[in-house]
Design an enzyme around this catalytic site. Structure first.
Site, PDB file in Angstrom:
ATOM      1  N   SER A 133       0.944  -1.128  -0.064  1.00 50.61           N
ATOM      2  CA  SER A 133       0.022  -0.027  -0.009  1.00 50.61           C
ATOM      3  C   SER A 133       0.871   1.357   0.004  1.00 50.61           C
ATOM      4  O   SER A 133       2.021   0.993   0.618  1.00 50.61           O
ATOM      5  CB  SER A 133      -0.950   0.110   1.317  1.00 50.61           C
ATOM      6  OG  SER A 133      -1.486   1.354   1.291  1.00 50.61           O
ATOM      7  N   TYR A 146      -1.334  -0.587  10.321  1.00 51.86           N
ATOM      8  CA  TYR A 146      -1.428  -0.595   8.738  1.00 51.86           C
ATOM      9  C   TYR A 146      -0.400  -0.169   8.152  1.00 51.86           C
ATOM     10  O   TYR A 146       0.145  -0.951   7.350  1.00 51.86           O
ATOM     11  CB  TYR A 146      -2.758   0.094   8.479  1.00 51.86           C
ATOM     12  CG  TYR A 146      -2.829  -0.335   7.134  1.00 51.86           C
ATOM     13  CD1 TYR A 146      -3.588  -1.409   6.644  1.00 51.86           C
ATOM     14  CD2 TYR A 146      -2.829   0.661   5.961  1.00 51.86           C
ATOM     15  CE1 TYR A 146      -4.010  -1.503   5.234  1.00 51.86           C
ATOM     16  CE2 TYR A 146      -3.136   0.520   4.847  1.00 51.86           C
ATOM     17  CZ  TYR A 146      -3.701  -0.769   4.085  1.00 51.86           C
ATOM     18  OH  TYR A 146      -3.997  -1.084   3.035  1.00 51.86           O
TER      19      TYR A 146
END
Length: 250
Positions: A133, A146
């Site tokens: 990501s 995350y």
């Protein structure tokens, strides 16, 4: 073509399934929701195998991989399963959420890849794709779990690429920006360059065809990612303090 996809019951994983089934691939579809997997498989052309597995369950994941390999080998493994939630280190109740994010996004990727590597080595070919990501480029406030998991995915896939290239095995890292999925639907802030999951999967599949080592999709976010790498730490810290935050799991 044989393709094994985790996190296939929704979002990006489901879009990858549609993309590769349309190409005539036989798929191994992994997800926690059996009914969603079966409905997806029934909607796709071709014959596919569904595995209702939590990717954090390593023995069950390996059993699914073994079953899929028994049906005719492997060409591509896409470790797509991932979760995201806001976390704060000072909140004692967030520890389990932090661990779940790391276990799902990083550790389960290792468990996804490992049973396929011996078969790929024996064949002298194959491809592993890890979903990272843009959030792994720099740490984002309120998203320590995350960001850390995706930064680790980037480094892990880079290490794995060096390890496996002598055996003819390609390792690709795909770093999405904002993709329209159930995961991003919870974000209470603007998401620049938001992209449909099917459009992402189509571009990602073309990148995998080329054997791309690392890419950010869409291209606009690739520019953002490069700029993020160049911002000096003191300036980034001042900017990040004011950045919007993902809601916590609670």
């Amino acid at each position: 073509m044989k393709v094994f996809i985790t996190g296939a019951s929704s979002g990006i994983g489901q879009a990858f399934a549609r993309q590769y089934a349309a190409r005539g691939a036989s798929l191994g579809l992994v997800g926690r929701r059996e009914q969603a997997l079966r409905e997806l498989a029934a909607s796709l052309p071709g014959t596919h195998h569904c595995y209702a597995v939590d990717v954090r369950n390593r023995p069950a994941l390996h059993e699914a991989a073994g079953d899929f390999l028994a049906h005719g080998g492997i060409d591509l493994v896409i470790a797509n399963a991932g979760i995201s939630t806001g976390t704060l280190t000072e909140e004692m109740g967030d520890f389990d959420a932090f661990r779940a994010v790391i276990d799902t996004n990083l550790v389960a990727m290792v468990a996804t890849f490992e049973p396929f590597i011996p078969a790929m080595k024996q064949a002298g070919r194959g491809q592993l794709a890890g979903i990272a990501s843009v959030a792994g480029i720099r740490g984002l406030p309120g998203a320590g779990a995350y960001s850390a998991s995706k930064a680790a995915v980037i480094a892990y896939c880079e290490s794995l690429r060096s390890e496996l290239s002598p055996y003819g095995i390609r390792v690709s890292t795909l770093a999405p920006g904002y993709i329209r999925t159930p995961m991003t639907a919870r974000n209470p802030y603007p998401m620049p360059f938001l992209m449909d999951a099917d459009a992402f999967a189509a571009r990602a599949a073309r990148a995998l065809d080329r054997g791309t080592r690392y890419t950010v999709i869409p291209w606009q976010m690739a520019i953002v990612a490069k700029l993020m790498r160049l911002i000096p730490d003191p300036l980034y810290d001042r900017l990040a303090v004011r950045a919007p935050r993902k809601p916590r799991h609670s």
